[in-house]
Design a protein around this motif. Structure first.
Motif, short mmCIF file in Angstrom:
data_model
loop_
_atom_site.label_atom_id
_atom_site.label_comp_id
_atom_site.label_asym_id
_atom_site.label_seq_id
_atom_site.Cartn_x
_atom_site.Cartn_y
_atom_site.Cartn_z
N GLY A 1 0.83 -1.20 0.00
CA GLY A 1 0.00 0.00 0.00
C GLY A 1 0.85 1.25 0.00
O GLY A 1 1.88 1.32 -0.69
N GLU A 2 0.45 2.21 0.80
CA GLU A 2 1.08 3.52 0.84
C GLU A 2 2.33 3.50 1.73
O GLU A 2 2.37 4.09 2.79
CB GLU A 2 0.08 4.58 1.31
N ILE A 3 3.33 2.78 1.24
CA ILE A 3 4.61 2.63 1.94
C ILE A 3 5.71 2.86 0.92
O ILE A 3 5.53 2.56 -0.26
CB ILE A 3 4.69 1.23 2.61
N LYS A 4 6.84 3.41 1.32
CA LYS A 4 7.89 3.73 0.34
C LYS A 4 8.45 2.50 -0.35
O LYS A 4 8.66 2.50 -1.55
CB LYS A 4 9.00 4.54 1.01
N TYR A 5 8.73 1.43 0.41
CA TYR A 5 9.31 0.22 -0.19
C TYR A 5 8.48 -1.00 0.22
O TYR A 5 8.87 -1.74 1.13
CB TYR A 5 10.77 0.06 0.25
N GLY B 1 8.33 -10.43 18.13
CA GLY B 1 8.09 -9.41 19.14
C GLY B 1 8.15 -7.99 18.60
O GLY B 1 7.77 -7.05 19.29
N ASP B 2 8.64 -7.82 17.35
CA ASP B 2 8.66 -6.49 16.74
C ASP B 2 7.23 -6.00 16.52
O ASP B 2 6.29 -6.79 16.45
CB ASP B 2 9.40 -6.51 15.40
N VAL C 1 7.34 -0.49 9.47
CA VAL C 1 7.17 0.72 8.65
C VAL C 1 8.52 1.43 8.49
O VAL C 1 8.89 1.85 7.39
CB VAL C 1 6.11 1.67 9.27
N GLU C 2 9.28 1.54 9.58
CA GLU C 2 10.61 2.16 9.51
C GLU C 2 11.53 1.39 8.57
O GLU C 2 12.22 1.98 7.74
CB GLU C 2 11.25 2.22 10.90
N SER D 1 4.23 6.68 2.77
CA SER D 1 4.21 7.65 1.67
C SER D 1 3.44 8.88 2.15
O SER D 1 2.77 8.86 3.18
CB SER D 1 3.54 7.05 0.44
N GLU D 2 3.51 9.96 1.37
CA GLU D 2 2.82 11.19 1.74
C GLU D 2 1.31 11.02 1.73
O GLU D 2 0.59 11.75 2.39
CB GLU D 2 3.23 12.32 0.79
N ASN D 3 0.83 10.05 0.96
CA ASN D 3 -0.60 9.83 0.81
C ASN D 3 -1.15 8.79 1.79
O ASN D 3 -2.31 8.42 1.73
CB ASN D 3 -0.90 9.40 -0.64
#
Length: 189
Positions: free
Chosen positions: A50-54, A63-64, A70-71, A77-79
């Motif tokens: 989806g709206e993620i850079k990579y 456990g993460d 996301v990091e 993304s900006e959207n």
């Protein structure tokens, strides 16, 4: 003070028993620490789209949480609609996280409630189960206040529904209730 043979035997037995007890508890403690350490070192694989850079599949530690994924994926993304995902949720091996785009609102599409919060009206007669208010959900046949709140709680915890069939994951919505509402709901814009 000189101890008799019998007293030496008693002291030896007591020391031996104490040694066994201390050894037993310390081995239990270290095995628990090892188990906890192994659980956190275990690798899992999670997909983010989806709206993620990579977008892609990432190797993460057991456990993460979603914010760490996301990091690792370069950020949103900006959207991206930050409310479409629960950033604090623990990741599960094999899981797919979808980051939805922000909904664009026009003057005709939005209404302001008495509290001043704007909500989106469906563009058709269909109710979007990803954005509908509690009142809109209650307008569906067989959906009362309790079930409407469960739908809202589910999407806040698990993110947006991917398909209309996903609403059956909400406790209290089975095949019969889904059949009654399936032609009245959508997950799209």
């Amino acid at each position: 003070m000189i101890l008799e043979k019998r007293e030496w035997i008693i002291i030896t037995i007591v020391a031996f028993v104490l040694g066994i007890i201390i050894g037993f508890y310390s081995s239990k403690l270290s095995s628990k620490e090892t188990l906890t350490l192994n659980e956190t070192k275990e690798k899992i694989y999670v997909q983010i789209v989806g709206e993620i850079k990579y977008p892609g599949v990432y190797e993460m530690e057991n456990g993460d949480r979603v914010f760490q994924l996301v990091e690792k994926a370069g950020g949103l993304s900006e959207n991206a609609d930050i409310n479409s995902i629960n950033l604090s949720k623990k990741l599960i091996d094999g899981e797919k996280i979808t980051v939805f785009a922000k909904k664009s609102l026009t003057e005709d599409d939005s209404k302001t409630t008495q509290s001043g919060i704007s909500s989106t009206k469906p563009k058709s007669n269909l109710i979007n189960i990803n954005t509908a208010s509690k009142e809109e959900l209650e307008s569906l046949p067989g959906i009362g206040p309790t079930l409407a709140q469960r739908i809202i709680d589910y999407r806040e915890t698990n993110g947006y529904f991917q398909t209309i069939e996903d609403i059956k994951k909400v406790s209290g919505i089975g095949d019969k209730k889904f059949e009654a509402i399936k032609n009245l709901i959508t997950v799209g814009p």
